[in-house]
Design an enzyme around this catalytic site. Structure first.
Site, PDB file in Angstrom:
ATOM      1  N   ARG A 162       0.853  -1.199   0.000  1.00 27.52           N
ATOM      2  CA  ARG A 162       0.000   0.000   0.000  1.00 27.52           C
ATOM      3  C   ARG A 162       0.878   1.234   0.000  1.00 27.52           C
ATOM      4  O   ARG A 162       2.004   1.215   0.508  1.00 27.52           O
ATOM      5  CB  ARG A 162      -0.917   0.012   1.226  1.00 27.52           C
ATOM      6  CG  ARG A 162      -0.152   0.039   2.550  1.00 27.52           C
ATOM      7  CD  ARG A 162      -1.098   0.022   3.742  1.00 27.52           C
ATOM      8  NE  ARG A 162      -0.451  -0.392   4.959  1.00 27.52           N
ATOM      9  CZ  ARG A 162      -0.122   0.397   5.979  1.00 27.52           C
ATOM     10  NH1 ARG A 162      -0.332   1.693   5.903  1.00 27.52           N
ATOM     11  NH2 ARG A 162       0.445  -0.072   7.069  1.00 27.52           N
ATOM     12  N   GLU A 196      -1.598   0.348  12.185  1.00 27.95           N
ATOM     13  CA  GLU A 196      -1.519   0.595  10.742  1.00 27.95           C
ATOM     14  C   GLU A 196      -1.796   2.049  10.400  1.00 27.95           C
ATOM     15  O   GLU A 196      -1.812   2.412   9.245  1.00 27.95           O
ATOM     16  CB  GLU A 196      -2.510  -0.293   9.993  1.00 27.95           C
ATOM     17  CG  GLU A 196      -2.019  -1.703   9.804  1.00 27.95           C
ATOM     18  CD  GLU A 196      -1.864  -2.401  11.133  1.00 27.95           C
ATOM     19  OE1 GLU A 196      -2.805  -2.341  11.947  1.00 27.95           O
ATOM     20  OE2 GLU A 196      -0.808  -2.962  11.382  1.00 27.95           O
ATOM     21  N   TYR A 221      -8.083  -8.025   8.318  1.00 28.95           N
ATOM     22  CA  TYR A 221      -7.608  -7.636   6.998  1.00 28.95           C
ATOM     23  C   TYR A 221      -7.700  -8.834   6.074  1.00 28.95           C
ATOM     24  O   TYR A 221      -7.763  -9.983   6.529  1.00 28.95           O
ATOM     25  CB  TYR A 221      -6.186  -7.082   7.049  1.00 28.95           C
ATOM     26  CG  TYR A 221      -5.115  -8.060   7.498  1.00 28.95           C
ATOM     27  CD1 TYR A 221      -4.928  -8.368   8.845  1.00 28.95           C
ATOM     28  CD2 TYR A 221      -4.281  -8.664   6.572  1.00 28.95           C
ATOM     29  CE1 TYR A 221      -3.945  -9.250   9.243  1.00 28.95           C
ATOM     30  CE2 TYR A 221      -3.283  -9.537   6.967  1.00 28.95           C
ATOM     31  CZ  TYR A 221      -3.122  -9.825   8.307  1.00 28.95           C
ATOM     32  OH  TYR A 221      -2.150 -10.702   8.707  1.00 28.95           O
ATOM     33  N   ASP A 270      -5.909  -8.940  12.895  1.00 31.85           N
ATOM     34  CA  ASP A 270      -4.748  -8.083  13.128  1.00 31.85           C
ATOM     35  C   ASP A 270      -4.619  -7.784  14.620  1.00 31.85           C
ATOM     36  O   ASP A 270      -4.542  -6.636  15.033  1.00 31.85           O
ATOM     37  CB  ASP A 270      -4.846  -6.788  12.322  1.00 31.85           C
ATOM     38  CG  ASP A 270      -3.551  -5.993  12.426  1.00 31.85           C
ATOM     39  OD1 ASP A 270      -2.484  -6.630  12.491  1.00 31.85           O
ATOM     40  OD2 ASP A 270      -3.607  -4.755  12.474  1.00 31.85           O
ATOM     41  N   CYS A 272       1.902 -17.007  12.517  1.00 33.11           N
ATOM     42  CA  CYS A 272       3.196 -16.430  12.133  1.00 33.11           C
ATOM     43  C   CYS A 272       3.617 -15.446  13.219  1.00 33.11           C
ATOM     44  O   CYS A 272       2.801 -15.038  14.056  1.00 33.11           O
ATOM     45  CB  CYS A 272       3.137 -15.744  10.781  1.00 33.11           C
ATOM     46  SG  CYS A 272       2.132 -14.268  10.741  1.00 33.11           S
ATOM     47  N   TRP A 313       5.834  -3.920  10.007  1.00 33.07           N
ATOM     48  CA  TRP A 313       5.086  -4.576   8.919  1.00 33.07           C
ATOM     49  C   TRP A 313       5.851  -4.256   7.639  1.00 33.07           C
ATOM     50  O   TRP A 313       5.456  -3.395   6.859  1.00 33.07           O
ATOM     51  CB  TRP A 313       3.673  -4.023   8.835  1.00 33.07           C
ATOM     52  CG  TRP A 313       2.879  -4.132  10.098  1.00 33.07           C
ATOM     53  CD1 TRP A 313       2.520  -3.113  10.918  1.00 33.07           C
ATOM     54  CD2 TRP A 313       2.313  -5.322  10.667  1.00 33.07           C
ATOM     55  NE1 TRP A 313       1.773  -3.604  11.972  1.00 33.07           N
ATOM     56  CE2 TRP A 313       1.639  -4.940  11.840  1.00 33.07           C
ATOM     57  CE3 TRP A 313       2.323  -6.674  10.304  1.00 33.07           C
ATOM     58  CZ2 TRP A 313       0.968  -5.859  12.657  1.00 33.07           C
ATOM     59  CZ3 TRP A 313       1.661  -7.584  11.114  1.00 33.07           C
ATOM     60  CH2 TRP A 313       0.997  -7.171  12.260  1.00 33.07           C
ATOM     61  N   LYS A 331       6.122  -4.906   2.541  1.00 33.46           N
ATOM     62  CA  LYS A 331       6.025  -3.994   1.387  1.00 33.46           C
ATOM     63  C   LYS A 331       7.347  -3.282   1.105  1.00 33.46           C
ATOM     64  O   LYS A 331       7.510  -2.684   0.059  1.00 33.46           O
ATOM     65  CB  LYS A 331       4.898  -2.977   1.620  1.00 33.46           C
ATOM     66  CG  LYS A 331       5.083  -2.148   2.871  1.00 33.46           C
ATOM     67  CD  LYS A 331       3.888  -1.259   3.160  1.00 33.46           C
ATOM     68  CE  LYS A 331       2.814  -1.885   4.016  1.00 33.46           C
ATOM     69  NZ  LYS A 331       3.199  -2.351   5.359  1.00 33.46           N
TER      70      LYS A 331
HETATM   71  C1  BEZ Z   1       0.093  -3.304   6.547  1.00 33.56           C
HETATM   72  O1  BEZ Z   1      -0.294  -2.957   5.439  1.00 33.56           O
HETATM   73  O2  BEZ Z   1       1.061  -2.785   7.061  1.00 33.56           O
HETATM   74  C2  BEZ Z   1      -0.668  -4.363   7.269  1.00 33.56           C
HETATM   75  C3  BEZ Z   1      -1.739  -4.940   6.653  1.00 33.56           C
HETATM   76  C4  BEZ Z   1      -2.433  -5.928   7.325  1.00 33.56           C
HETATM   77  C5  BEZ Z   1      -2.062  -6.310   8.588  1.00 33.56           C
HETATM   78  C6  BEZ Z   1      -0.993  -5.700   9.202  1.00 33.56           C
HETATM   79  C7  BEZ Z   1      -0.285  -4.723   8.532  1.00 33.56           C
END
Ligand code: BEZ
Length: 399
Positions: free
Chosen positions: A54, A102, A259, A277, A322, A356, A359
């Site tokens: 994202r 988040e 999520y 989450d 996890c 997190w 990404k």
């Molecule tokens: C994130 O985009 O950072 C994220 C998405 C889902 C769960 C935790 C973090």
């Protein structure tokens, strides 16, 4: 005779460690990766098959880092036949004023406005009209941002592994945990394992939830909470159900953050992943981890699916757990810093651990290598200057 002298040793062969090795190898640094298990294992923060990509963040510098990461994803993509990020978009909805780990919807919209990131605002009716959700509280709202998507995590790790090896400068030693870390008395380090002693000018510690074990020889520790989290897949009862990646912001004290993902061919086709989450439990050490998800988390997950999702059977399947290391300091999205080994801030040792960060896999390797090669307080990516103070670690002595 195995090689013993390197320019860089990377402890931890997970996604970030492999990315670091690739970026080092690409720059001609002779690099050794020490991994305590096999690479692509499910024992750390790189567990499972998918992550969310994202652009939106409540913090401007995090959104800038996401934008900057796009070209690093494209570079890593060159090492894989599989699509590393599938751009299905990212939908955030829920209580717009709520803030969580988040971020929050309102704060992220403001940052997107500032950075000219396009998005579509939606109210509860608009979300239900455009996506397969139902029964949302009338005061929920959110947005859809089209550049978000789903990351094939294992393909990403494989690509980083292949890219590192393709550089011709990287050795990866599996099942070889790092033991003692000593000064080599010329500014660099010696890392001992049960197979030998390796020396290097630079060290990157990328062991995720295991970081405090790795740091013990340096008599250092840092504040992380290790979340054990549950995940499950739900069978599609309507073959036409189409989802973006999504996140719902609800009161976290009600264990109500969820999520989810689109269907993908690389993980349980015909099923869709929806996850909680919130932690099943918070561990102080990864050895406390269990592989059986908490029945309570799975029940809450299934209830959300049954109450609010269309076209899915609400029985959790392919369940797993996890680990994720998160900074105890809630102002830190990531922990990435120079490491004060042997009493002084040491620009030759960088530690990355928490956040997190799926990404950021491709760009974090570059960040770590740049920090080691050109010690600095900020990293420039295009027009964006990312100050490293945002990721600073509050170090403490281990004893
Ligand atoms: C994130 O985009 O950072 C994220 C998405 C889902 C769960 C935790 C973090």
């Amino acid at each position: 005779m195995p090689k013993k002298e390197f320019d860089l040793i990377v402890i931890g062969g997970g996604a970030i460690g492999l990315s670091t090795a690739y970026h080092a190898g690409k720059r001609g640094l002779r690099t050794l990766v020490l991994e305590q298990y096999g690479v692509l294992n499910n024992n750390g923060s790189s567990a499972g098959e998918s992550r969310q990509f994202r652009l939106q963040y409540a913090q401007r510098y995090m959104a800038e880092l996401s934008i900057a990461s796009v070209e690093y994803w494209a570079e890593l993509q060159g090492y894989s036949q599989k699509s590393l990020v599938r751009q299905n978009g990212s939908l955030w909805f829920g209580d717009p004023a709520l803030n969580s780990q988040e971020g929050g919807i309102d704060a992220a919209e403001k940052v997107m406005d500032d950075l000219h990131i396009p998005y579509t605002k939606l109210d509860a009716a608009g979300i239900e009209a455009n996506f397969p959700f139902k029964g949302l509280p009338k005061d929920y709202s959110g947005f859809f941002q089209g550049s978000g998507g789903i990351i094939d995590l294992k393909a990403t790790e494989e690509a980083a592994f292949d890219a590192a090896l393709a550089s011709g400068n990287v050795d990866i030693h599996e099942y070889e945990p790092a033991g003692d870390i000593r000064s080599n008395n010329s500014g660099g380090v010696i890392v001992d394992t049960d197979r030998g002693s390796y020396s290097a000018a630079k060290l990157a510690i990328c062991t995720g939830p295991y970081v405090n074990d790795t740091l013990k020889p340096l008599n250092l520790s840092l504040g992380i909470d290790i979340w054990q989290m549950s995940s499950a897949y739900f069978a599609k009862s309507d073959p036409g159900v189409m989802l973006p990646t999504w996140f719902v912001f609800q009161d976290p004290s009600d264990s109500a953050l969820f999520y989810g993902f689109p269907e993908v061919d690389w993980a349980h086709p015909g099923y869709i992943r929806v996850a909680t989450d919130f932690p099943d439990k918070i561990l102080s050490d990864p050895s406390q981890r269990t592989f059986v998800p908490s029945p309570k988390s799975l029940a809450l997950d299934a209830q959300w699916v049954g109450d609010h999702m269309m076209g899915l059977d609400s029985t959790p399947r392919f369940t797993s757990t996890c680990l994720i290391a998160l900074a105890q300091n809630s102002n830190r999205e990531l922990l990435l810093d120079y490491t004060p080994a042997w009493g002084t801030p040491n620009e030759n040792i960088v530690t990355y651990t928490a956040g997190w960060a799926g990404k950021y896999v491709p760009i974090l390797g570059d960040m770590i290598v740049r920090m080691l090669l050109e010690p600095s307080t900020a990293l420039q990516y295009g027009n964006y200057e990312i100050p490293l103070r945002h990721f600073a670690i509050d170090w403490t002595n281990a004893s």
